[in-house]
Design a protein around this motif. Structure first.
Motif, PDB file in Angstrom:
ATOM      1  N   ILE A   1       0.831  -1.198   0.000  1.00 57.16           N
ATOM      2  CA  ILE A   1       0.000   0.000   0.000  1.00 57.16           C
ATOM      3  C   ILE A   1       0.870   1.255   0.000  1.00 57.16           C
ATOM      4  CG2 ILE A   1      -1.828   1.250   1.191  1.00 57.16           C
ATOM      5  CD1 ILE A   1      -2.565  -1.498   0.003  1.00 57.16           C
ATOM      6  N   ASP A   2       1.930   1.235   0.783  1.00 59.10           N
ATOM      7  CA  ASP A   2       2.909   2.323   0.745  1.00 59.10           C
ATOM      8  C   ASP A   2       4.298   1.710   0.647  1.00 59.10           C
ATOM      9  OD1 ASP A   2       3.792   1.658   3.431  1.00 59.10           O
ATOM     10  OD2 ASP A   2       2.024   2.715   4.159  1.00 59.10           O
ATOM     11  N   ILE A   3       5.245   2.501   0.222  1.00 60.53           N
ATOM     12  CA  ILE A   3       6.594   2.002  -0.028  1.00 60.53           C
ATOM     13  C   ILE A   3       7.414   2.093   1.253  1.00 60.53           C
ATOM     14  CG2 ILE A   3       8.684   2.294  -1.410  1.00 60.53           C
ATOM     15  CD1 ILE A   3       6.952   3.564  -3.562  1.00 60.53           C
ATOM     16  N   PRO A   4       8.021   0.984   1.675  1.00 60.12           N
ATOM     17  CA  PRO A   4       8.809   1.009   2.910  1.00 60.12           C
ATOM     18  C   PRO A   4      10.007   1.946   2.776  1.00 60.12           C
ATOM     19  CG  PRO A   4       8.410  -1.249   2.170  1.00 60.12           C
ATOM     20  CD  PRO A   4       8.015  -0.352   1.053  1.00 60.12           C
ATOM     21  N   PRO A   5      10.352   2.669   3.833  1.00 61.30           N
ATOM     22  CA  PRO A   5      11.616   3.413   3.815  1.00 61.30           C
ATOM     23  C   PRO A   5      12.781   2.433   3.767  1.00 61.30           C
ATOM     24  CG  PRO A   5      10.660   3.416   6.017  1.00 61.30           C
ATOM     25  CD  PRO A   5       9.632   2.818   5.106  1.00 61.30           C
ATOM     26  N   ARG A   6      13.891   2.862   3.224  1.00 63.60           N
ATOM     27  CA  ARG A   6      15.093   2.037   3.091  1.00 63.60           C
ATOM     28  C   ARG A   6      14.818   0.767   2.276  1.00 63.60           C
ATOM     29  NH1 ARG A   6      19.418   2.815   6.185  1.00 63.60           N
ATOM     30  NH2 ARG A   6      19.819   0.557   6.293  1.00 63.60           N
ATOM     31  N   LEU A   7      13.967   0.926   1.251  1.00 65.11           N
ATOM     32  CA  LEU A   7      13.614  -0.216   0.412  1.00 65.11           C
ATOM     33  C   LEU A   7      14.848  -0.836  -0.220  1.00 65.11           C
ATOM     34  CD1 LEU A   7      11.281  -1.895  -0.868  1.00 65.11           C
ATOM     35  CD2 LEU A   7      11.258  -0.230  -2.736  1.00 65.11           C
ATOM     36  N   ASN A   8      15.792  -0.011  -0.639  1.00 66.72           N
ATOM     37  CA  ASN A   8      16.975  -0.542  -1.329  1.00 66.72           C
ATOM     38  C   ASN A   8      18.073  -0.995  -0.374  1.00 66.72           C
ATOM     39  OD1 ASN A   8      17.522   2.061  -0.528  1.00 66.72           O
ATOM     40  ND2 ASN A   8      18.816   2.543  -2.272  1.00 66.72           N
ATOM     41  N   HIS A   9      17.853  -0.889   0.925  1.00 71.02           N
ATOM     42  CA  HIS A   9      18.847  -1.336   1.906  1.00 71.02           C
ATOM     43  C   HIS A   9      18.370  -2.556   2.694  1.00 71.02           C
ATOM     44  CE1 HIS A   9      21.568   2.108   1.435  1.00 71.02           C
ATOM     45  NE2 HIS A   9      20.472   2.837   1.315  1.00 71.02           N
ATOM     46  N   ASP A  10      17.080  -2.600   3.021  1.00 67.66           N
ATOM     47  CA  ASP A  10      16.569  -3.624   3.930  1.00 67.66           C
ATOM     48  C   ASP A  10      15.683  -4.669   3.261  1.00 67.66           C
ATOM     49  OD1 ASP A  10      17.852  -2.328   5.976  1.00 67.66           O
ATOM     50  OD2 ASP A  10      16.093  -1.196   6.618  1.00 67.66           O
ATOM     51  N   TRP A  11      15.545  -4.624   1.937  1.00 64.72           N
ATOM     52  CA  TRP A  11      14.579  -5.500   1.286  1.00 64.72           C
ATOM     53  C   TRP A  11      15.180  -6.248   0.101  1.00 64.72           C
ATOM     54  CZ3 TRP A  11       9.297  -5.886   2.789  1.00 64.72           C
ATOM     55  CH2 TRP A  11       8.940  -5.044   3.849  1.00 64.72           C
ATOM     56  N   TYR A  12      14.631  -7.454  -0.138  1.00 65.41           N
ATOM     57  CA  TYR A  12      14.884  -8.223  -1.356  1.00 65.41           C
ATOM     58  C   TYR A  12      13.680  -8.081  -2.281  1.00 65.41           C
ATOM     59  CZ  TYR A  12      18.605 -10.791   1.133  1.00 65.41           C
ATOM     60  OH  TYR A  12      19.732 -11.140   1.822  1.00 65.41           O
ATOM     61  N   VAL A  13      13.892  -8.407  -3.555  1.00 66.21           N
ATOM     62  CA  VAL A  13      12.794  -8.416  -4.520  1.00 66.21           C
ATOM     63  C   VAL A  13      12.977  -9.618  -5.448  1.00 66.21           C
ATOM     64  CG1 VAL A  13      14.030  -6.895  -6.135  1.00 66.21           C
ATOM     65  CG2 VAL A  13      11.522  -7.065  -6.248  1.00 66.21           C
ATOM     66  N   TYR A  14      11.882 -10.217  -5.859  1.00 70.83           N
ATOM     67  CA  TYR A  14      11.943 -11.271  -6.871  1.00 70.83           C
ATOM     68  C   TYR A  14      10.629 -11.308  -7.647  1.00 70.83           C
ATOM     69  CZ  TYR A  14       9.283 -14.342  -3.642  1.00 70.83           C
ATOM     70  OH  TYR A  14       8.334 -14.884  -2.801  1.00 70.83           O
ATOM     71  N   ALA A  15      10.701 -11.853  -8.874  1.00 70.88           N
ATOM     72  CA  ALA A  15       9.510 -12.029  -9.705  1.00 70.88           C
ATOM     73  C   ALA A  15       8.740 -13.235  -9.190  1.00 70.88           C
ATOM     74  CB  ALA A  15       9.904 -12.215 -11.160  1.00 70.88           C
ATOM     75  N   ARG A  16       7.522 -13.026  -8.824  1.00 68.58           N
ATOM     76  CA  ARG A  16       6.694 -14.052  -8.179  1.00 68.58           C
ATOM     77  C   ARG A  16       6.124 -15.018  -9.221  1.00 68.58           C
ATOM     78  NH1 ARG A  16       1.018 -13.264  -6.220  1.00 68.58           N
ATOM     79  NH2 ARG A  16       0.695 -14.439  -4.302  1.00 68.58           N
ATOM     80  N   PRO A  17       6.380 -16.325  -9.095  1.00 70.90           N
ATOM     81  CA  PRO A  17       5.815 -17.279 -10.055  1.00 70.90           C
ATOM     82  C   PRO A  17       4.298 -17.384  -9.905  1.00 70.90           C
ATOM     83  CG  PRO A  17       7.678 -18.248  -8.866  1.00 70.90           C
ATOM     84  CD  PRO A  17       7.296 -16.998  -8.142  1.00 70.90           C
ATOM     85  N   SER A  18       3.628 -17.562 -11.020  1.00 73.98           N
ATOM     86  CA  SER A  18       2.192 -17.804 -11.004  1.00 73.98           C
ATOM     87  C   SER A  18       1.947 -19.280 -10.724  1.00 73.98           C
ATOM     88  CB  SER A  18       1.578 -17.417 -12.348  1.00 73.98           C
ATOM     89  OG  SER A  18       0.208 -17.747 -12.398  1.00 73.98           O
ATOM     90  N   GLY A  19       1.032 -19.593  -9.837  1.00 77.58           N
ATOM     91  CA  GLY A  19       0.757 -21.000  -9.552  1.00 77.58           C
ATOM     92  C   GLY A  19       0.119 -21.205  -8.202  1.00 77.58           C
ATOM     93  N   LYS A  20       0.217 -22.429  -7.696  1.00 72.82           N
ATOM     94  CA  LYS A  20      -0.431 -22.820  -6.448  1.00 72.82           C
ATOM     95  C   LYS A  20       0.566 -22.769  -5.297  1.00 72.82           C
ATOM     96  CE  LYS A  20      -3.617 -25.919  -8.874  1.00 72.82           C
ATOM     97  NZ  LYS A  20      -4.074 -27.313  -9.056  1.00 72.82           N
ATOM     98  N   ARG A  21       0.288 -21.943  -4.311  1.00 67.45           N
ATOM     99  CA  ARG A  21       1.130 -21.846  -3.127  1.00 67.45           C
ATOM    100  C   ARG A  21       0.938 -23.091  -2.280  1.00 67.45           C
ATOM    101  NH1 ARG A  21       2.565 -17.370   0.118  1.00 67.45           N
ATOM    102  NH2 ARG A  21       4.276 -18.042   1.466  1.00 67.45           N
ATOM    103  N   CYS A  22       2.027 -23.658  -1.775  1.00 67.18           N
ATOM    104  CA  CYS A  22       1.908 -24.909  -1.030  1.00 67.18           C
ATOM    105  C   CYS A  22       3.118 -25.143  -0.135  1.00 67.18           C
ATOM    106  CB  CYS A  22       1.746 -26.091  -1.988  1.00 67.18           C
ATOM    107  SG  CYS A  22       3.057 -26.238  -3.214  1.00 67.18           S
ATOM    108  N   PHE A  23       2.911 -26.001   0.870  1.00 68.41           N
ATOM    109  CA  PHE A  23       3.981 -26.591   1.658  1.00 68.41           C
ATOM    110  C   PHE A  23       4.473 -27.836   0.938  1.00 68.41           C
ATOM    111  CE2 PHE A  23       2.915 -24.795   6.013  1.00 68.41           C
ATOM    112  CZ  PHE A  23       4.191 -24.303   6.229  1.00 68.41           C
ATOM    113  N   VAL A  24       5.777 -28.068   0.936  1.00 73.58           N
ATOM    114  CA  VAL A  24       6.323 -29.344   0.486  1.00 73.58           C
ATOM    115  C   VAL A  24       7.077 -29.945   1.662  1.00 73.58           C
ATOM    116  CG1 VAL A  24       7.932 -30.502  -1.064  1.00 73.58           C
ATOM    117  CG2 VAL A  24       6.469 -28.672  -1.930  1.00 73.58           C
TER     118      VAL A  24
END
Length: 443
Positions: A132-155
């Motif tokens: 909803i809002d952008i975290p401060p220190r986004l480029n210092h404290d955060w990772y980013v990745y492209a989220r795969p489309s599919g079924k979320r699950c435990f393995v």
């Protein structure tokens, strides 16, 4: 896995223009930081979540061991409801647990059935809030990745077999794997304590489990480890097992690690524009210091736009975007309509007469449309919403919508958080960091 940006598509040049435009704004403008209209208290929740996890370190080892056992023994409720839900209802329910589900007697969970089992297991995965809002220190404290489309699950691999379970507790697949103790082979046997828990997304198109987090490895719990360590451990250990190899007799499905980047300008660009072997469904952001928190957490965020997701705005049962936003709320004893959050947000109230006339009961999930008057906010908090009752939601639905999902969908229709905004915040964060260094040097 290296990510290649090929053919320089049109929006790649647009991204470069965004970076150039932000530089041209000048230091004075960028020092002010990126600011949007305050419509949520998401940053406050992030601060509370970080404080809570630093004060409460739990006994994760027993939980992980019990969870592995209960996941393997829970009855499969997948055939109890044959009605086909819409795309909106197939997405991950956005709920927050009222208390840490890790304090629950997990062995007792193996005895739960039907709706109770689905409800309990829906709180075992760590679910992101919508950005909803952008975290401060986004480029210092955060990772980013492209989220795969599919079924979320435990393995879960344990006792010579591997089981994947969806968020409602039903079995997705039961199969042999190269995960530790995941198949009955001489080379892949182990003690009863040698179990693994992985947080995955099953991608139908290439029949691959994309691992987005590691919860337990060979009986060693990672619940109370920071994301920075969990991701390092995941990348170090998974390939060694052969789980990323081509499927074979004793390894039915391929596993793959999702490329994760520091959320600086290069990392954001690569996650947003880079080529990946799966269909993207938005971007995921992880706070580097976040522990694995069961339930919804503001220390993990999801963001979408039309360039990185097929479904930015929720669709109806026919796959069409309805003219007005739809929300699902839960009806309470007093007639109030609330979200699924840990501290539910009240969106409205139904009269006793309307409840009786419509044969509604407390606990029902009800669908509403947001009318032309929309929603209004005061000091970042919801003041009122123009709700119009439609019908009861799909009966097997696990929860109501969360506050962050409703707000993200609302802003996506009216004033979306754009990639330009994310890029602008990175420039502001860099300036703040440089100023902090200057202060330290002067002192």
């Amino acid at each position: 896995m290296p990510v290649i940006i090929d053919n320089y598509p049109t929006f790649l040049f647009q991204f470069a223009k965004i970076l150039s435009r932000e530089r041209e704004r000048g230091m004075e403008v960028r020092r002010q930081g990126f600011k949007r209209l305050a419509i949520s208290d998401q940053q406050r929740r992030r601060e509370i979540a970080l404080l809570r996890q630093s004060q409460q370190r739990r006994d994760s080892q027993n939980h992980a061991r019990s969870l592995a056992s209960s996941l393997l023994s829970l009855p499969n409720p997948s055939h109890q409801n044959q009605e086909q839900p819409s795309h909106e209802e197939l997405e991950e329910p956005e709920e927050e647990s009222s208390s840490s589900t890790r304090d629950f007697d997990v062995l007792g969970a193996s005895k739960l059935k039907g709706a109770e089992a689905r409800k309990w297991f829906s709180r075992q995965l760590m679910l992101p809030e919508w950005m909803i809002d952008i975290p401060p220190r986004l480029n210092h404290d955060w990772y980013v990745y492209a989220r795969p489309s599919g079924k979320r699950c435990f393995v879960v691999s344990s006792d010579g077999t591997t089981v994947s379970r969806l968020r409602n507790g039903s079995i997705l697949h039961h199969f042999p794997s190269a995960l530790p103790n995941g198949a009955r082979t001489r080379d892949n046997s182990g003690s009863a304590q040698s179990y693994c828990l992985l947080d995955c997304i099953f991608h139908e198109h290439d029949q691959t489990y994309y691992v987005i987090d590691m919860i337990c490895w060979k009986g060693y719990s990672l619940y109370d480890c920071a994301a920075e360590f969990r991701f390092f451990w995941l990348n170090s250990k998974l390939v060694e097992t052969g789980a990323c190899n081509t499927p074979s007799t004793y390894h039915k499905y391929k596993f793959s690690v999702v490329p994760i980047y520091d959320c600086d300008q290069m990392g954001l660009q690569t996650a947003y524009l880079g080529t990946v072997p799966y269909i993207k469904d938005g971007l995921s952001f992880y706070n580097k210091h976040a522990h694995y928190h069961t339930g919804t957490t503001p220390l993990a965020l999801v963001w979408k736009d039309e360039n990185c997701s097929q479904y930015v705005i929720d669709t109806d049962s026919k796959g069409q975007i309805p003219p007005h936003q739809q929300v699902v709320l839960v009806l309470n004893e007093d007639g109030s309509l609330t979200t699924s959050d840990d501290r539910p947000i009240v969106f409205g109230c139904l009269s006793h007469e309307f409840i009786l006339k419509s044969d509604l009961k407390p606990g029902n999930f009800l669908r509403f449309t947001i009318g032309d008057e929309g929603m209004s906010f005061v000091d970042g908090k919801l003041e009122r919403a123009d709700l119009h009752y439609t019908n009861q939601a799909y009966r097997a639905r696990a929860s109501a919508d969360s506050y962050s999902k409703i707000l993200f969908q609302y802003t996506a229709r009216h004033s979306p958080l754009k990639i330009e905004d994310l890029v602008a915040s990175l420039g502001s964060s860099e300036d703040v960091a440089e100023e902090a260094k200057d202060v330290e040097m002067i002192g």
